[in-house]
Design an enzyme around this catalytic site. Structure first.
Site, PDB file in Angstrom:
ATOM      1  N   MET A 207       0.815  -1.201   0.000  1.00 48.16           N
ATOM      2  CA  MET A 207       0.000   0.000   0.000  1.00 48.16           C
ATOM      3  C   MET A 207       0.853   1.258   0.000  1.00 48.16           C
ATOM      4  SD  MET A 207      -2.972   1.217  -0.231  1.00 48.16           S
ATOM      5  CE  MET A 207      -3.938  -0.258  -0.023  1.00 48.16           C
ATOM      6  N   CYS A 208       2.005   1.222   0.679  1.00 48.28           N
ATOM      7  CA  CYS A 208       2.858   2.412   0.717  1.00 48.28           C
ATOM      8  C   CYS A 208       3.376   2.749  -0.678  1.00 48.28           C
ATOM      9  CB  CYS A 208       4.023   2.197   1.688  1.00 48.28           C
ATOM     10  SG  CYS A 208       5.050   0.753   1.318  1.00 48.28           S
ATOM     11  N   THR A 209       3.691   1.707  -1.472  1.00 46.97           N
ATOM     12  CA  THR A 209       4.159   1.933  -2.841  1.00 46.97           C
ATOM     13  C   THR A 209       3.036   2.479  -3.710  1.00 46.97           C
ATOM     14  OG1 THR A 209       5.757   0.129  -2.649  1.00 46.97           O
ATOM     15  CG2 THR A 209       5.160   0.834  -4.869  1.00 46.97           C
TER      16      THR A 209
END
Length: 431
Positions: A207-209
């Site tokens: 999700m961070c990417t």
């Protein structure tokens, strides 16, 4: 009576003789071919890469009464492997184009197209076929038709299956240079749900990417699907439907905007649909091999000339050619083909939303948008309805309530419905 001449002579000869591997109960007869041609109705689901091959093989094999269901239209990217289509067919329904092609090419063959979803038909439609062949790229669609055919199976007073109510399903699938085929006898052999873990796991991007540092076109598409869709609700409070072109178009347009912002190239409508539906690019040769296997199994199931595979075959031609056949086992506690409630271990002090999340993530269920009712004190009580907007709003308040507050205790039986199956799933709450 049709005058076949030499067109079907090889097949007639094949069905008129026996060999060392023939079914011991098979009665060789020249009339077997006439029976399968005149009286057998086959339903093909899917008119894509695998479906085109299936329609051609079944038609050339002599089957006369064939129906095909597909909800997609022909796209330019289809033409390199879906050989029943031409450039002039772009934008037209696949089912209709494929049916017309086969009908014109194979004299006497009657393919009837249906440009719609499989969910648009009720049980009486499916009850009219002798066998169903699937060439699908959707696990959800496989699970749904699996549930439909299971719902058609009837039992006598002793709980034994009425074999005349069984409609066999032959299911084929391809992923690049890999493929598989399986024979399912609903109620008797392993069904789709029994071996749900055989399907490839979905690719999940961090999700961070996705949110902060996208580097691939897939990251942009996943950002729109997982974050923007829920925030903007372009089509109301509904889940993304990978088969709905308006949904895919919206995601594609939003993903293209995000890709331009980060200097990323390669977002296309086809890639968007592939990411949303988790589709791996198809290879024409693999489609041809798997369709041939499926068509052969259809012939064996209809005529009983040879024993069908028992019951799953893998194929891989990535490096050489490799095949392996094994028996996928039927689960006694399958959520689709067993008749007893499935125990679900959950704390009755947890809220309904958490239990729904558990049903989505649980490997046995893998539901998408479950609706739940309970049987409390001899009455049905609606807990949550997900697929009808007015009822979803009316039952949304129950999501924050604990199961105990909703009258559910250990041993309570719940009825769960989901878009993955037309059948009701029975669940018993356990410690």
């Amino acid at each position: 009576m049709e005058n076949f001449g030499r067109k079907w002579s090889n097949l007639e000869s094949f069905l008129s003789t026996t060999g060392p591997f023939s079914n011991s109960q098979y009665e060789a007869n020249s009339q077997n071919f006439m029976f399968m041609r005149d009286y057998i109705k086959i339903l093909v689901i899917g008119a894509g890469g695998l479906g085109c091959e299936l329609l051609k093989d079944l038609g050339m094999m002599g089957f006369k009464h064939i129906h095909v269901i597909d909800m997609d239209t022909v796209e330019l990217s289809n033409l390199n492997r879906q050989f029943l289509f031409r450039k002039k067919d772009i934008g037209k329904p696949k089912a209709e184009v494929a049916a017309n092609f086969v009908n014109n090419r194979i004299k006497g063959c009657c393919v009837i197209p249906h440009f719609c979803k499989i969910q648009d038909f009720e049980s009486n439609f499916y009850r009219g076929f002798n066998l169903v062949v699937c060439g699908l790229d959707s696990v959800v669609a496989r699970r749904w038709i699996n549930g439909m055919l299971l719902s058609l199976v009837s039992y006598n007073n002793d709980g034994e299956i009425d074999v005349t109510s069984i409609i066999p399903m032959v299911d084929g699938g391809t992923e690049g240079f890999k493929g598989n085929a399986r024979v399912i006898l609903p109620g008797k052999t392993a069904c789709i749900e029994c071996n749900l873990d055989l399907f490839p796991q979905q690719i999940n991007y961090p999700m961070c990417t996705i949110a902060e540092t996208p580097r691939l076109p897939e990251h942009c598409i996943e950002y729109v699907r997982t974050l923007l869709w829920g925030n903007e609700k372009p089509f109301g409070d509904v889940c993304v439907d990978g088969d709905d072109t308006s949904h895919i178009q919206w995601i594609y347009e939003k993903a293209s905007i995000r890709a331009r912002q980060y200097g990323i190239h390669g977002v296309s409508f086809r890639l968007t649909q592939g990411v949303v539906k988790h589709i791996i690019p198809a290879v024409a040769s693999t489609n041809a091999v798997i369709a041939a296997i499926c068509a052969t199994e259809v012939l064996k199931l209809i005529t009983f000339c040879y024993d069908h595979i028992n019951n799953y075959i893998n194929f891989n031609d990535g490096q050489g050619v490799y095949t392996y056949t094994f028996e996928a086992e039927k689960k006694d506690d399958c959520s689709a083909c067993s008749h007893k409630p499935i125990p679900l271990s959950v704390d009755i002090n947890t809220n309904l939303q958490n239990m729904i999340t558990l049903l989505k993530q649980h490997p046995r269920f893998q539901l998408l948008s479950p609706s739940i009712t309970s049987w409390v004190e001899g009455k049905n009580k609606t807990l949550y309805i997900s697929n009808i907007e007015s009822l979803e709003q009316a039952t949304r308040q129950n999501l924050s309530k604990t199961l105990l507050e909703l009258g559910i205790t250990y041993g309570s039986e719940l009825q769960v419905t989901d878009i993955t199956s037309p059948k009701v799933i029975l669940i018993t709450i356990s410690v």
